[in-house]
Structures are given as structure tokens and as C-alpha cells.
Design an enzyme around this catalytic site. Structure first.
Site, PDB file in Angstrom:
ATOM      1  N   PRO A  10       0.794  -1.226   0.000  1.00  0.00           N
ATOM      2  CA  PRO A  10       0.000   0.000   0.000  1.00  0.00           C
ATOM      3  C   PRO A  10       0.828   1.278   0.000  1.00  0.00           C
ATOM      4  O   PRO A  10       1.891   1.344   0.616  1.00  0.00           O
ATOM      5  CB  PRO A  10      -0.824  -0.106   1.292  1.00  0.00           C
ATOM      6  CG  PRO A  10      -0.104  -1.087   2.141  1.00  0.00           C
ATOM      7  CD  PRO A  10       0.564  -2.046   1.200  1.00  0.00           C
ATOM      8  N   ASN A  11       0.292   2.255  -0.712  1.00  0.00           N
ATOM      9  CA  ASN A  11       0.837   3.619  -0.802  1.00  0.00           C
ATOM     10  C   ASN A  11       2.103   3.732  -1.648  1.00  0.00           C
ATOM     11  O   ASN A  11       2.582   4.836  -1.900  1.00  0.00           O
ATOM     12  CB  ASN A  11       1.078   4.219   0.594  1.00  0.00           C
ATOM     13  CG  ASN A  11      -0.195   4.292   1.405  1.00  0.00           C
ATOM     14  OD1 ASN A  11      -1.181   4.857   0.931  1.00  0.00           O
ATOM     15  ND2 ASN A  11      -0.212   3.721   2.583  1.00  0.00           N
ATOM     16  N   ARG A  18       5.184  10.997  -2.566  1.00  0.00           N
ATOM     17  CA  ARG A  18       4.908  10.634  -1.170  1.00  0.00           C
ATOM     18  C   ARG A  18       6.154  10.872  -0.308  1.00  0.00           C
ATOM     19  O   ARG A  18       7.181  10.210  -0.518  1.00  0.00           O
ATOM     20  CB  ARG A  18       4.535   9.159  -1.110  1.00  0.00           C
ATOM     21  CG  ARG A  18       4.344   8.637   0.284  1.00  0.00           C
ATOM     22  CD  ARG A  18       4.250   7.116   0.301  1.00  0.00           C
ATOM     23  NE  ARG A  18       4.038   6.653   1.658  1.00  0.00           N
ATOM     24  CZ  ARG A  18       4.243   5.409   2.066  1.00  0.00           C
ATOM     25  NH1 ARG A  18       4.645   4.500   1.212  1.00  0.00           N
ATOM     26  NH2 ARG A  18       4.036   5.092   3.318  1.00  0.00           N
ATOM     27  N   TYR A  23      11.183   8.713   1.209  1.00  0.00           N
ATOM     28  CA  TYR A  23      11.132   7.648   0.205  1.00  0.00           C
ATOM     29  C   TYR A  23      11.792   7.993  -1.134  1.00  0.00           C
ATOM     30  O   TYR A  23      11.819   7.153  -2.031  1.00  0.00           O
ATOM     31  CB  TYR A  23       9.664   7.239  -0.030  1.00  0.00           C
ATOM     32  CG  TYR A  23       9.003   6.693   1.224  1.00  0.00           C
ATOM     33  CD1 TYR A  23       9.467   5.523   1.824  1.00  0.00           C
ATOM     34  CD2 TYR A  23       7.930   7.354   1.821  1.00  0.00           C
ATOM     35  CE1 TYR A  23       8.886   5.016   2.972  1.00  0.00           C
ATOM     36  CE2 TYR A  23       7.329   6.860   2.968  1.00  0.00           C
ATOM     37  CZ  TYR A  23       7.810   5.697   3.545  1.00  0.00           C
ATOM     38  OH  TYR A  23       7.239   5.199   4.673  1.00  0.00           O
ATOM     39  N   ASN A  72       7.820  -5.769  -0.859  1.00  0.00           N
ATOM     40  CA  ASN A  72       7.758  -4.615   0.042  1.00  0.00           C
ATOM     41  C   ASN A  72       6.306  -4.507   0.514  1.00  0.00           C
ATOM     42  O   ASN A  72       5.460  -3.960  -0.200  1.00  0.00           O
ATOM     43  CB  ASN A  72       8.179  -3.322  -0.664  1.00  0.00           C
ATOM     44  CG  ASN A  72       8.183  -2.146   0.306  1.00  0.00           C
ATOM     45  OD1 ASN A  72       7.657  -2.242   1.423  1.00  0.00           O
ATOM     46  ND2 ASN A  72       8.768  -1.032  -0.093  1.00  0.00           N
ATOM     47  N   ALA A  75       3.116  -0.703   5.000  1.00  0.00           N
ATOM     48  CA  ALA A  75       2.698  -0.711   6.407  1.00  0.00           C
ATOM     49  C   ALA A  75       2.202  -2.085   6.872  1.00  0.00           C
ATOM     50  O   ALA A  75       2.247  -2.394   8.069  1.00  0.00           O
ATOM     51  CB  ALA A  75       1.623   0.341   6.632  1.00  0.00           C
ATOM     52  N   ASP A  85       1.063 -15.268   6.845  1.00  0.00           N
ATOM     53  CA  ASP A  85       0.583 -16.638   6.641  1.00  0.00           C
ATOM     54  C   ASP A  85       0.578 -16.997   5.153  1.00  0.00           C
ATOM     55  O   ASP A  85       0.854 -18.144   4.791  1.00  0.00           O
ATOM     56  CB  ASP A  85      -0.825 -16.804   7.225  1.00  0.00           C
ATOM     57  CG  ASP A  85      -0.811 -16.897   8.750  1.00  0.00           C
ATOM     58  OD1 ASP A  85       0.290 -16.978   9.343  1.00  0.00           O
ATOM     59  OD2 ASP A  85      -1.904 -16.881   9.353  1.00  0.00           O
ATOM     60  N   GLU A  96      12.180  -9.617   1.993  1.00  0.00           N
ATOM     61  CA  GLU A  96      11.408  -8.412   2.320  1.00  0.00           C
ATOM     62  C   GLU A  96      12.307  -7.195   2.122  1.00  0.00           C
ATOM     63  O   GLU A  96      13.453  -7.197   2.574  1.00  0.00           O
ATOM     64  CB  GLU A  96      10.949  -8.502   3.778  1.00  0.00           C
ATOM     65  CG  GLU A  96      10.112  -7.314   4.223  1.00  0.00           C
ATOM     66  CD  GLU A  96       9.753  -7.406   5.704  1.00  0.00           C
ATOM     67  OE1 GLU A  96       9.119  -8.399   6.110  1.00  0.00           O
ATOM     68  OE2 GLU A  96      10.132  -6.480   6.448  1.00  0.00           O
ATOM     69  N   HIS A  98      12.599  -2.738   2.072  1.00  0.00           N
ATOM     70  CA  HIS A  98      12.045  -1.421   2.404  1.00  0.00           C
ATOM     71  C   HIS A  98      12.974  -0.351   1.874  1.00  0.00           C
ATOM     72  O   HIS A  98      14.201  -0.470   1.968  1.00  0.00           O
ATOM     73  CB  HIS A  98      11.905  -1.266   3.926  1.00  0.00           C
ATOM     74  CG  HIS A  98      10.991  -2.280   4.510  1.00  0.00           C
ATOM     75  ND1 HIS A  98       9.625  -2.183   4.410  1.00  0.00           N
ATOM     76  CD2 HIS A  98      11.250  -3.438   5.156  1.00  0.00           C
ATOM     77  CE1 HIS A  98       9.076  -3.245   4.976  1.00  0.00           C
ATOM     78  NE2 HIS A  98      10.037  -4.023   5.432  1.00  0.00           N
ATOM     79  N   LEU A  99      12.357   0.700   1.361  1.00  0.00           N
ATOM     80  CA  LEU A  99      13.137   1.847   0.899  1.00  0.00           C
ATOM     81  C   LEU A  99      13.825   2.524   2.081  1.00  0.00           C
ATOM     82  O   LEU A  99      15.020   2.842   2.036  1.00  0.00           O
ATOM     83  CB  LEU A  99      12.201   2.853   0.215  1.00  0.00           C
ATOM     84  CG  LEU A  99      11.521   2.339  -1.069  1.00  0.00           C
ATOM     85  CD1 LEU A  99      10.165   2.995  -1.245  1.00  0.00           C
ATOM     86  CD2 LEU A  99      12.402   2.589  -2.267  1.00  0.00           C
ATOM     87  N   SER A 100      13.060   2.757   3.128  1.00  0.00           N
ATOM     88  CA  SER A 100      13.576   3.482   4.298  1.00  0.00           C
ATOM     89  C   SER A 100      14.166   2.496   5.309  1.00  0.00           C
ATOM     90  O   SER A 100      13.859   1.296   5.269  1.00  0.00           O
ATOM     91  CB  SER A 100      12.449   4.286   4.946  1.00  0.00           C
ATOM     92  OG  SER A 100      11.453   3.415   5.452  1.00  0.00           O
ATOM     93  N   ARG A 105      13.330   4.450  12.412  1.00  0.00           N
ATOM     94  CA  ARG A 105      12.127   5.294  12.391  1.00  0.00           C
ATOM     95  C   ARG A 105      11.263   5.022  13.641  1.00  0.00           C
ATOM     96  O   ARG A 105      11.778   4.590  14.656  1.00  0.00           O
ATOM     97  CB  ARG A 105      11.366   5.052  11.079  1.00  0.00           C
ATOM     98  CG  ARG A 105      12.217   5.416   9.840  1.00  0.00           C
ATOM     99  CD  ARG A 105      11.456   5.208   8.552  1.00  0.00           C
ATOM    100  NE  ARG A 105      10.289   6.080   8.466  1.00  0.00           N
ATOM    101  CZ  ARG A 105       9.293   5.906   7.597  1.00  0.00           C
ATOM    102  NH1 ARG A 105       9.341   4.900   6.729  1.00  0.00           N
ATOM    103  NH2 ARG A 105       8.258   6.728   7.581  1.00  0.00           N
ATOM    104  N   ARG A 109       7.505   0.730  13.522  1.00  0.00           N
ATOM    105  CA  ARG A 109       8.055   0.204  12.259  1.00  0.00           C
ATOM    106  C   ARG A 109       9.214  -0.776  12.501  1.00  0.00           C
ATOM    107  O   ARG A 109       9.733  -1.368  11.560  1.00  0.00           O
ATOM    108  CB  ARG A 109       8.555   1.349  11.369  1.00  0.00           C
ATOM    109  CG  ARG A 109       7.459   2.269  10.903  1.00  0.00           C
ATOM    110  CD  ARG A 109       7.991   3.287   9.893  1.00  0.00           C
ATOM    111  NE  ARG A 109       7.140   4.460   9.842  1.00  0.00           N
ATOM    112  CZ  ARG A 109       6.038   4.573   9.105  1.00  0.00           C
ATOM    113  NH1 ARG A 109       5.657   3.583   8.324  1.00  0.00           N
ATOM    114  NH2 ARG A 109       5.303   5.671   9.130  1.00  0.00           N
TER     115      ARG A 109
HETATM  116  C1  DQA Z   1       8.109   1.035   3.768  1.00  0.00           C
HETATM  117  C2  DQA Z   1       8.226   1.227   5.277  1.00  0.00           C
HETATM  118  C3  DQA Z   1       6.880   1.065   5.957  1.00  0.00           C
HETATM  119  O1  DQA Z   1       6.997   1.286   7.354  1.00  0.00           O
HETATM  120  C4  DQA Z   1       5.889   2.077   5.398  1.00  0.00           C
HETATM  121  O2  DQA Z   1       4.625   1.873   5.977  1.00  0.00           O
HETATM  122  C5  DQA Z   1       5.815   2.039   3.916  1.00  0.00           C
HETATM  123  C6  DQA Z   1       7.061   1.951   3.149  1.00  0.00           C
HETATM  124  C7  DQA Z   1       9.452   1.315   3.034  1.00  0.00           C
HETATM  125  O3  DQA Z   1       9.613   0.866   1.916  1.00  0.00           O
HETATM  126  O4  DQA Z   1      10.314   2.017   3.589  1.00  0.00           O
HETATM  127  O5  DQA Z   1       4.754   2.166   3.327  1.00  0.00           O
HETATM  128  O6  DQA Z   1       7.756  -0.311   3.489  1.00  0.00           O
END
Ligand code: DQA
Length: 143
Positions: A10-11, A18, A23, A72, A75, A85, A96, A98-100, A105, A109
Site C-alpha cells: 500500500p501507498n 509521497r 522515500y 515490500n 505498512a 501466513d 522483504e 524497504h526503501l527506508s 524510524r 516500524r
Molecule cells: C516502507 C516502510 C513502511 O513502514 C511504510 O509503511 C511504507 C514503506 C518502506 O519501503 O520504507 O509504506 O515499506
């Protein structure tokens, strides 16, 4: 040629606009194009998919015909037992990403409920996290 499913949660469709300080300014299309280029060099095929919906992500994992997953979960990382699951049930080697740097943080997270069913987690390198994740999966598949 190995096939890898790249799943964005999501997002992440809003990348580019964003919270660019967190990011970066690359769009999701930029990242997917870069990954497709890297995949060619690594001699693997990738399919990229993004969804804002937990159920759609679960369905995509269930239906995946690929041999590995680069994920990725956004959230959902921090609380979706259903996605965890799905990853565990499908049993694909999963990384897995993550950009950040989620560990630098907010405290909520710091925990991933999905990482324990993955080969590993890569975070904090911006879009390069995906490149490292892809290379790690290819290395794992070749091993
Ligand atoms: C994220 C980190 C998550 O905490 C956040 O909710 C995201 C992006 C990242 O790629 O850094 O949506 O997955």
C-alpha cells in the site's frame, strides 16, 4: 530462466510525491523499470505488481507461478498476520525490502511480522534495497 514476482504494498503507488524526504523522488514506474533492467543482467524474469489491498496481495501470492518473491509489504509489514501466513503457506523463497531504514524510524516500524518467514530483510537503501534484494534472491536460487 527463473521468474521472480516483485510485489509492492500500500501507498507505494504514490512514490515520487509521497514524503520524498523519506522515500525519494523516484516513481514506482522508475523503480520497476530499473529492476527490469537489472533482471535482464541477472538473467531472470520479473513481474511487478502493486496493490493497496491486503486481500489482493494475498491472492497475488497464492496465484504466483514464479519461483521467488521480492516483497515490500509497506505498512502491512508491521501487523498483517494474514500476509505473513500467505508467504509461509506459499513457501516461495522471499526477501522483504524497504526503501527506508524502518529500524531508525518510529518504534511501530521496528517490528516486521513478515520477515521471520522470509530469507531476510533489506532496508534503508532507497530503491537500491530492491536491487540488493533481487541479487540476494538470484544468489539463493543459484545456490
Ligand atoms: C516502507 C516502510 C513502511 O513502514 C511504510 O509503511 C511504507 C514503506 C518502506 O519501503 O520504507 O509504506 O515499506
Amino acid at each position: 530462466m527463473p521468474n521472480i514476482l516483485i510485489l509492492h504494498g500500500p501507498n507505494l503507488n504514490l512514490l515520487g510525491t509521497r514524503e520524498p524526504d523519506v522515500y525519494g523522488r523516484e516513481t514506482l514506474a522508475d523503480i520497476n523499470a530499473m529492476l527490469t533492467e537489472h533482471a535482464q543482467r541477472l538473467q531472470v524474469q520479473v513481474r511487478c505488481l502493486q496493490s493497496n489491498h491486503e486481500g489482493e496481495l494475498i491472492d497475488a501470492i497464492h496465484k504466483a507461478e514464479e519461483t521467488a518473491l521480492l516483497f515490500n509489504p509497506g505498512a502491512f509489514t508491521h501487523y498483517s498476520i494474514a500476509l505473513r501466513d500467505a508467504v509461509a503457506a506459499k513457501g516461495l523463497p522471499t526477501v522483504e525490502v524497504h526503501l527506508s531504514n524502518v529500524h531508525a524510524r518510529e518504534e511501530f516500524r521496528h517490528r516486521s511480522v513478515i520477515a521471520p518467514v522470509c530469507l531476510g530483510q533489506i532496508a534503508g537503501f532507497g530503491s537500491y534495497s530492491y536491487v540488493v534484494g533481487l541479487a540476494a534472491l538470484v544468489h539463493h536460487l543459484e545456490d
